[in-house]
Design a protein around this motif. Structure first.
Motif, PDB file in Angstrom:
ATOM      1  N   ARG A   1       0.881  -1.218  -0.161  1.00  0.00           N
ATOM      2  CA  ARG A   1       0.031  -0.021  -0.042  1.00  0.00           C
ATOM      3  C   ARG A   1       0.771   1.382  -0.027  1.00  0.00           C
ATOM      4  NH1 ARG A   1      -5.421  -0.161   2.016  1.00  0.00           N
ATOM      5  NH2 ARG A   1      -6.275  -2.004   2.439  1.00  0.00           N
ATOM      6  N   LEU A   2       1.984   1.345   0.686  1.00  0.00           N
ATOM      7  CA  LEU A   2       2.767   2.463   0.873  1.00  0.00           C
ATOM      8  C   LEU A   2       3.480   2.712  -0.647  1.00  0.00           C
ATOM      9  CD1 LEU A   2       3.717   4.687   2.606  1.00  0.00           C
ATOM     10  CD2 LEU A   2       5.651   3.315   3.488  1.00  0.00           C
TER      11      LEU A   2
ATOM     12  N   GLU B   1       3.429   6.096  -2.777  1.00  0.00           N
ATOM     13  CA  GLU B   1       4.683   6.609  -3.378  1.00  0.00           C
ATOM     14  C   GLU B   1       4.334   6.922  -4.927  1.00  0.00           C
ATOM     15  OE1 GLU B   1       8.578   6.037  -1.420  1.00  0.00           O
ATOM     16  OE2 GLU B   1       7.494   4.168  -0.914  1.00  0.00           O
TER      17      GLU B   1
ATOM     18  N   PHE C   1      -1.619   7.050   2.892  1.00  0.00           N
ATOM     19  CA  PHE C   1      -0.790   7.618   3.832  1.00  0.00           C
ATOM     20  C   PHE C   1      -1.727   7.446   5.227  1.00  0.00           C
ATOM     21  CE2 PHE C   1       2.263  10.525   1.273  1.00  0.00           C
ATOM     22  CZ  PHE C   1       2.963   9.490   0.814  1.00  0.00           C
TER      23      PHE C   1
ATOM     24  N   PHE D   1      -1.943   3.891   6.278  1.00  0.00           N
ATOM     25  CA  PHE D   1      -0.734   3.379   6.637  1.00  0.00           C
ATOM     26  C   PHE D   1      -0.028   3.766   8.070  1.00  0.00           C
ATOM     27  CE2 PHE D   1       3.841   2.598   7.300  1.00  0.00           C
ATOM     28  CZ  PHE D   1       4.005   1.428   6.550  1.00  0.00           C
ATOM     29  N   TYR D   2      -0.468   5.226   8.218  1.00  0.00           N
ATOM     30  CA  TYR D   2      -0.342   5.594   9.531  1.00  0.00           C
ATOM     31  C   TYR D   2      -1.133   5.188  10.886  1.00  0.00           C
ATOM     32  CZ  TYR D   2       1.356   9.332  13.065  1.00  0.00           C
ATOM     33  OH  TYR D   2       1.884   9.578  13.907  1.00  0.00           O
TER      34      TYR D   2
ATOM     35  N   ALA E   1      -0.921   0.245   9.804  1.00  0.00           N
ATOM     36  CA  ALA E   1       0.142  -0.566   9.497  1.00  0.00           C
ATOM     37  C   ALA E   1       0.850  -1.217  10.514  1.00  0.00           C
ATOM     38  CB  ALA E   1       1.163   0.093   8.954  1.00  0.00           C
TER      39      ALA E   1
ATOM     40  N   ARG F   1       6.841   3.889   9.403  1.00  0.00           N
ATOM     41  CA  ARG F   1       5.888   4.839   9.782  1.00  0.00           C
ATOM     42  C   ARG F   1       6.238   6.334  10.134  1.00  0.00           C
ATOM     43  NH1 ARG F   1       3.230   5.606  14.665  1.00  0.00           N
ATOM     44  NH2 ARG F   1       1.071   6.310  14.533  1.00  0.00           N
TER      45      ARG F   1
ATOM     46  N   LEU G   1       7.332   7.831   6.788  1.00  0.00           N
ATOM     47  CA  LEU G   1       6.398   8.035   6.088  1.00  0.00           C
ATOM     48  C   LEU G   1       5.840   9.834   6.342  1.00  0.00           C
ATOM     49  CD1 LEU G   1       3.353   7.987   4.496  1.00  0.00           C
ATOM     50  CD2 LEU G   1       2.417   7.055   6.682  1.00  0.00           C
TER      51      LEU G   1
ATOM     52  N   TRP H   1       4.791  12.527   3.713  1.00  0.00           N
ATOM     53  CA  TRP H   1       3.412  13.312   4.127  1.00  0.00           C
ATOM     54  C   TRP H   1       3.765  14.739   3.684  1.00  0.00           C
ATOM     55  CZ3 TRP H   1      -0.125  10.470   7.650  1.00  0.00           C
ATOM     56  CH2 TRP H   1      -1.592  11.263   7.617  1.00  0.00           C
TER      57      TRP H   1
END
Length: 233
Positions: A6-7, A11, A26, A29-30, A33, A44, A47, A51
């Motif tokens: 997913r991350l 990207e 984002f 995930f944050y 995850a 994380r 990220l 972001w």
């Protein structure tokens, strides 16, 4: 689809200008995850930098990040005692280039929940020192000499361990030395800021002399000299 997939897709979306899609990924995930894989904690944190980069092209992303930060500060001020949440706030502020916000929040937290704030003191210390509140920093910082001695032992242990790893150890070696220099430099800044330059000079000399490896000792000395020049400028 895994969290890492997913991350990576996020990207790609960011690079291709699919900003809303990237932002949604984002946020997911944050928030989720670590439920899938606790080892993704460093990713994380990484990220947050992406972001903020997304936010330069898509201001809604920064609004979302600030909302998350606000929710976290409200939770801690409301009585939640979670040092990881405090870490999240510190990292968000650092990536936003606003360590003053960390300092201000720490002051508010100390007033509301002093016992928990004391648990977060070392996490907040860089922001406190950057705010030049040297009196507060001195009250929270451990005694200078034992702290530096402990850090020197840790540095030498880490350097020794790196030598036995199979891959190139240069970046790791540099990172460990940089961490040591930064921690020592912070102690020196607080001592000097509280009007004790002679003790700062003694601790600086001690921090160099404690390192047994000649090459590491040279790098530490060079790093501390550079820090001293930066303080004067």
């Amino acid at each position: 689809m895994t969290a890492v997939t997913r991350l990576r897709d996020a990207e790609d979306a960011m690079r291709e200008g699919r900003h809303e899609e990237a932002l949604e990924a984002f946020i997911w995930f944050y928030q989720h995850a670590l439920e899938e894989d606790p080892s993704l904690e460093e990713m994380r944190y990484y990220l947050i930098g992406m972001w903020v980069e997304l936010g330069k092209a898509y201001p809604k992303a920064l609004d979302a990040l600030r909302t998350i930060r606000s929710e976290k500060t409200d939770a801690l001020l409301g009585g939640e005692s979670d040092r990881e949440v405090f870490w999240d706030i510190v990292i968000i502020d650092a990536e936003l280039g606003n360590t003053a916000a960390t300092y201000q929040f720490y002051i508010a937290l100390a007033e509301a929940w002093p016992a928990f704030a004391s648990e977060c003191a070392l996490i907040a210390m860089p922001a406190i020192v950057e705010a030049q509140d040297y009196a507060l920093a001195a009250s929270l910082m451990p005694a200078a000499e034992p702290f530096v001695r402990e850090m020197a032992v840790v540095l030498e242990q880490e350097i020794a361990a790196i030598k036995h790893r199979p891959l190139s150890h240069t970046p790791e070696r540099w990172a460990e030395i940089t961490t040591y220099v930064s921690e020592v430099q912070r102690v020196l800044t607080v001592l000097a800021g509280n009007g004790d330059p002679h003790e700062a000079a003694r601790i600086k000399a001690l921090a160099v002399s404690l390192i047994k490896s000649p090459s590491v000792r040279r790098e530490v000395a060079a790093g501390l000299r550079k820090g001293a020049r930066a303080r004067r400028s």
